[in-house]
Motif scaffolding. Structure first.
Motif, PDB file in Angstrom:
ATOM      1  N   UNK A  12      50.048 -16.955 -67.482  1.00  0.00           N
ATOM      2  CA  UNK A  12      51.474 -16.056 -66.768  1.00  0.00           C
ATOM      3  C   UNK A  12      53.302 -15.940 -66.254  1.00  0.00           C
ATOM      4  N   UNK A  13      53.604 -16.342 -67.311  1.00  0.00           N
ATOM      5  CA  UNK A  13      54.802 -16.705 -67.175  1.00  0.00           C
ATOM      6  C   UNK A  13      55.523 -14.881 -67.979  1.00  0.00           C
ATOM      7  N   UNK A  14      54.549 -14.750 -68.059  1.00  0.00           N
ATOM      8  CA  UNK A  14      54.640 -13.141 -68.770  1.00  0.00           C
ATOM      9  C   UNK A  14      55.409 -12.110 -67.299  1.00  0.00           C
ATOM     10  N   UNK A  15      55.246 -13.005 -66.885  1.00  0.00           N
ATOM     11  CA  UNK A  15      55.205 -11.481 -65.057  1.00  0.00           C
ATOM     12  C   UNK A  15      56.736 -12.099 -64.927  1.00  0.00           C
ATOM     13  N   UNK A  16      57.234 -12.964 -65.641  1.00  0.00           N
ATOM     14  CA  UNK A  16      59.086 -13.188 -65.550  1.00  0.00           C
ATOM     15  C   UNK A  16      59.417 -12.633 -66.943  1.00  0.00           C
ATOM     16  N   UNK A  17      59.438 -12.044 -67.321  1.00  0.00           N
ATOM     17  CA  UNK A  17      60.006 -11.225 -68.591  1.00  0.00           C
ATOM     18  C   UNK A  17      60.904 -10.895 -68.339  1.00  0.00           C
ATOM     19  N   UNK A  18      61.614  -9.720 -68.029  1.00  0.00           N
ATOM     20  CA  UNK A  18      61.878  -9.449 -67.001  1.00  0.00           C
ATOM     21  C   UNK A  18      63.530  -9.974 -66.904  1.00  0.00           C
ATOM     22  N   UNK A  19      63.352 -10.884 -66.778  1.00  0.00           N
ATOM     23  CA  UNK A  19      64.851 -11.426 -66.647  1.00  0.00           C
ATOM     24  C   UNK A  19      64.903 -12.515 -67.418  1.00  0.00           C
ATOM     25  N   UNK A  20      63.916 -12.354 -68.376  1.00  0.00           N
ATOM     26  CA  UNK A  20      64.229 -13.352 -69.560  1.00  0.00           C
ATOM     27  C   UNK A  20      64.797 -12.024 -70.154  1.00  0.00           C
ATOM     28  N   UNK A  21      63.833 -11.128 -70.705  1.00  0.00           N
ATOM     29  CA  UNK A  21      65.246  -9.465 -71.691  1.00  0.00           C
ATOM     30  C   UNK A  21      66.619 -10.197 -71.502  1.00  0.00           C
ATOM     31  N   UNK A  22      66.828  -9.284 -69.214  1.00  0.00           N
ATOM     32  CA  UNK A  22      68.389 -10.207 -69.300  1.00  0.00           C
ATOM     33  C   UNK A  22      69.098 -11.567 -69.793  1.00  0.00           C
ATOM     34  N   UNK A  23      68.850 -12.596 -69.573  1.00  0.00           N
ATOM     35  CA  UNK A  23      69.413 -13.430 -70.005  1.00  0.00           C
ATOM     36  C   UNK A  23      69.578 -13.280 -71.989  1.00  0.00           C
ATOM     37  N   UNK A  24      68.317 -13.050 -72.508  1.00  0.00           N
ATOM     38  CA  UNK A  24      68.557 -12.743 -74.007  1.00  0.00           C
ATOM     39  C   UNK A  24      69.782 -11.606 -74.990  1.00  0.00           C
ATOM     40  N   UNK A  25      69.747 -10.994 -73.088  1.00  0.00           N
ATOM     41  CA  UNK A  25      70.767  -9.639 -73.300  1.00  0.00           C
ATOM     42  C   UNK A  25      72.192 -10.307 -73.147  1.00  0.00           C
ATOM     43  N   UNK A  26      72.333 -10.651 -71.889  1.00  0.00           N
ATOM     44  CA  UNK A  26      73.718 -11.573 -71.557  1.00  0.00           C
ATOM     45  C   UNK A  26      74.630 -12.372 -72.565  1.00  0.00           C
ATOM     46  N   UNK A  27      72.914 -12.643 -73.811  1.00  0.00           N
ATOM     47  CA  UNK A  27      73.276 -13.381 -74.612  1.00  0.00           C
ATOM     48  C   UNK A  27      74.154 -12.305 -76.207  1.00  0.00           C
ATOM     49  N   UNK A  28      73.931 -11.498 -75.853  1.00  0.00           N
ATOM     50  CA  UNK A  28      74.039 -10.393 -76.516  1.00  0.00           C
ATOM     51  C   UNK A  28      72.885 -10.297 -77.854  1.00  0.00           C
ATOM     52  N   UNK A  29      72.092 -10.064 -76.948  1.00  0.00           N
ATOM     53  CA  UNK A  29      70.764  -9.518 -78.183  1.00  0.00           C
ATOM     54  C   UNK A  29      70.677  -8.199 -77.521  1.00  0.00           C
ATOM     55  N   UNK A  49      58.938   0.528 -66.692  1.00  0.00           N
ATOM     56  CA  UNK A  49      60.498  -0.050 -66.348  1.00  0.00           C
ATOM     57  C   UNK A  49      61.081  -1.047 -67.480  1.00  0.00           C
ATOM     58  N   UNK A  50      60.376  -1.295 -68.300  1.00  0.00           N
ATOM     59  CA  UNK A  50      60.900  -2.429 -69.446  1.00  0.00           C
ATOM     60  C   UNK A  50      60.913  -2.024 -70.745  1.00  0.00           C
ATOM     61  N   UNK A  51      60.517  -0.673 -71.084  1.00  0.00           N
ATOM     62  CA  UNK A  51      61.234  -0.056 -71.922  1.00  0.00           C
ATOM     63  C   UNK A  51      62.562   0.401 -71.320  1.00  0.00           C
ATOM     64  N   UNK A  52      63.073   0.379 -70.253  1.00  0.00           N
ATOM     65  CA  UNK A  52      63.998   1.386 -69.767  1.00  0.00           C
ATOM     66  C   UNK A  52      64.966   0.156 -69.632  1.00  0.00           C
ATOM     67  N   UNK A  53      64.655  -1.065 -69.287  1.00  0.00           N
ATOM     68  CA  UNK A  53      65.914  -2.646 -69.048  1.00  0.00           C
ATOM     69  C   UNK A  53      65.501  -3.170 -70.688  1.00  0.00           C
ATOM     70  N   UNK A  54      64.995  -2.601 -72.144  1.00  0.00           N
ATOM     71  CA  UNK A  54      65.370  -2.638 -73.364  1.00  0.00           C
ATOM     72  C   UNK A  54      66.091  -1.591 -74.145  1.00  0.00           C
ATOM     73  N   UNK A  55      65.556  -0.557 -73.459  1.00  0.00           N
ATOM     74  CA  UNK A  55      66.070   0.932 -74.178  1.00  0.00           C
ATOM     75  C   UNK A  55      65.533   1.256 -75.551  1.00  0.00           C
ATOM     76  N   UNK A  56      64.130   0.373 -75.224  1.00  0.00           N
ATOM     77  CA  UNK A  56      63.287   0.648 -76.808  1.00  0.00           C
ATOM     78  C   UNK A  56      61.910   0.689 -75.877  1.00  0.00           C
ATOM     79  N   UNK A  57      61.002   1.489 -77.006  1.00  0.00           N
ATOM     80  CA  UNK A  57      59.317   1.703 -76.268  1.00  0.00           C
ATOM     81  C   UNK A  57      58.983   0.755 -76.577  1.00  0.00           C
ATOM     82  N   UNK A  58      58.432  -0.626 -75.646  1.00  0.00           N
ATOM     83  CA  UNK A  58      57.647  -1.415 -75.611  1.00  0.00           C
ATOM     84  C   UNK A  58      56.375  -0.969 -76.723  1.00  0.00           C
TER      85      UNK A  58
END
Length: 181
Positions: A12-29, A49-58
């Motif tokens: 179930x926590x996988x559904x929050x992955x967009x927020x985790x990606x944003x947190x990691x990006x804010x940390x410089x990743x 949407x997740x691919x657009x958020x990361x800039x990489x294919x999922x």
């Protein structure tokens, strides 16, 4: 730039992955998202949407021979949430799933890897889980399980909003610090 491979199993926590990606990006990743096949099915409507958020294919499948690798080289890997199945497959070296194959090889390449299970107390009672966690720790994987990591809940009492994603990202930062000094 530092590249984080964020791998997720179907918990179930996988559904929050967009927020985790944003947190990691804010940390410089620079984040690349990889999923087990079941997690990819769970997030099927969000993959673009997740691919657009990361800039990489999922990614969730092995590429075919001769197909170029579309991701930059990993600085570190975070595998969370990890299911009972994914933990045991990895510890046993069963790499039919792409994400498991990448982390199994990553150990040999010396890539810092942090993993955090998401299992309930019924799975935690199975002796395979403790053996697998110990195997992965002995191989150098930072396993965030037990005190200071994921503490299993009772079956049917999931608490995905309490999954300690920040703790996992903090552990990744600590794991790469010696490489950056």
């Amino acid at each position: 730039m530092r590249t984080l491979y964020l791998f997720c199993s179907a918990a179930p926590p996988v559904f929050d992955v967009a927020g985790v990606i944003e947190d990691a990006q804010a940390r410089g990743w620079d984040v690349c998202l990889g999923l087990t096949p079941t997690a990819a099915r769970w997030l099927a409507d969000s993959l673009d949407g997740l691919a657009a958020l990361t800039g990489h294919p999922v990614r969730s499948e092995y590429r075919t021979p001769g197909q170029p690798d579309v991701w930059p080289r990993a600085t570190a890997v975070l595998f969370a949430p990890m299911t009972f199945n994914s933990i045991n497959e990895w510890a046993l070296g069963l790499t039919s799933k792409w994400a498991i194959g990448v982390v199994a090889e990553g150990i040999g390449k010396g890539i810092p890897i942090v993993a955090m299970p998401c299992v309930n107390a019924a799975y935690a009672r199975h002796s395979a889980l403790d053996r697998s966690v110990e195997t992965l720790r002995a191989l150098g994987v930072t396993m965030l399980y037990g005190e200071g990591g994921w503490v299993p809940n009772q079956p049917g009492q999931g608490r995905p909003k309490e999954y300690p994603w920040g703790l996992a990202l903090d552990a990744v930062e600590r794991a790469v610090r010696p490489l950056e000094d």
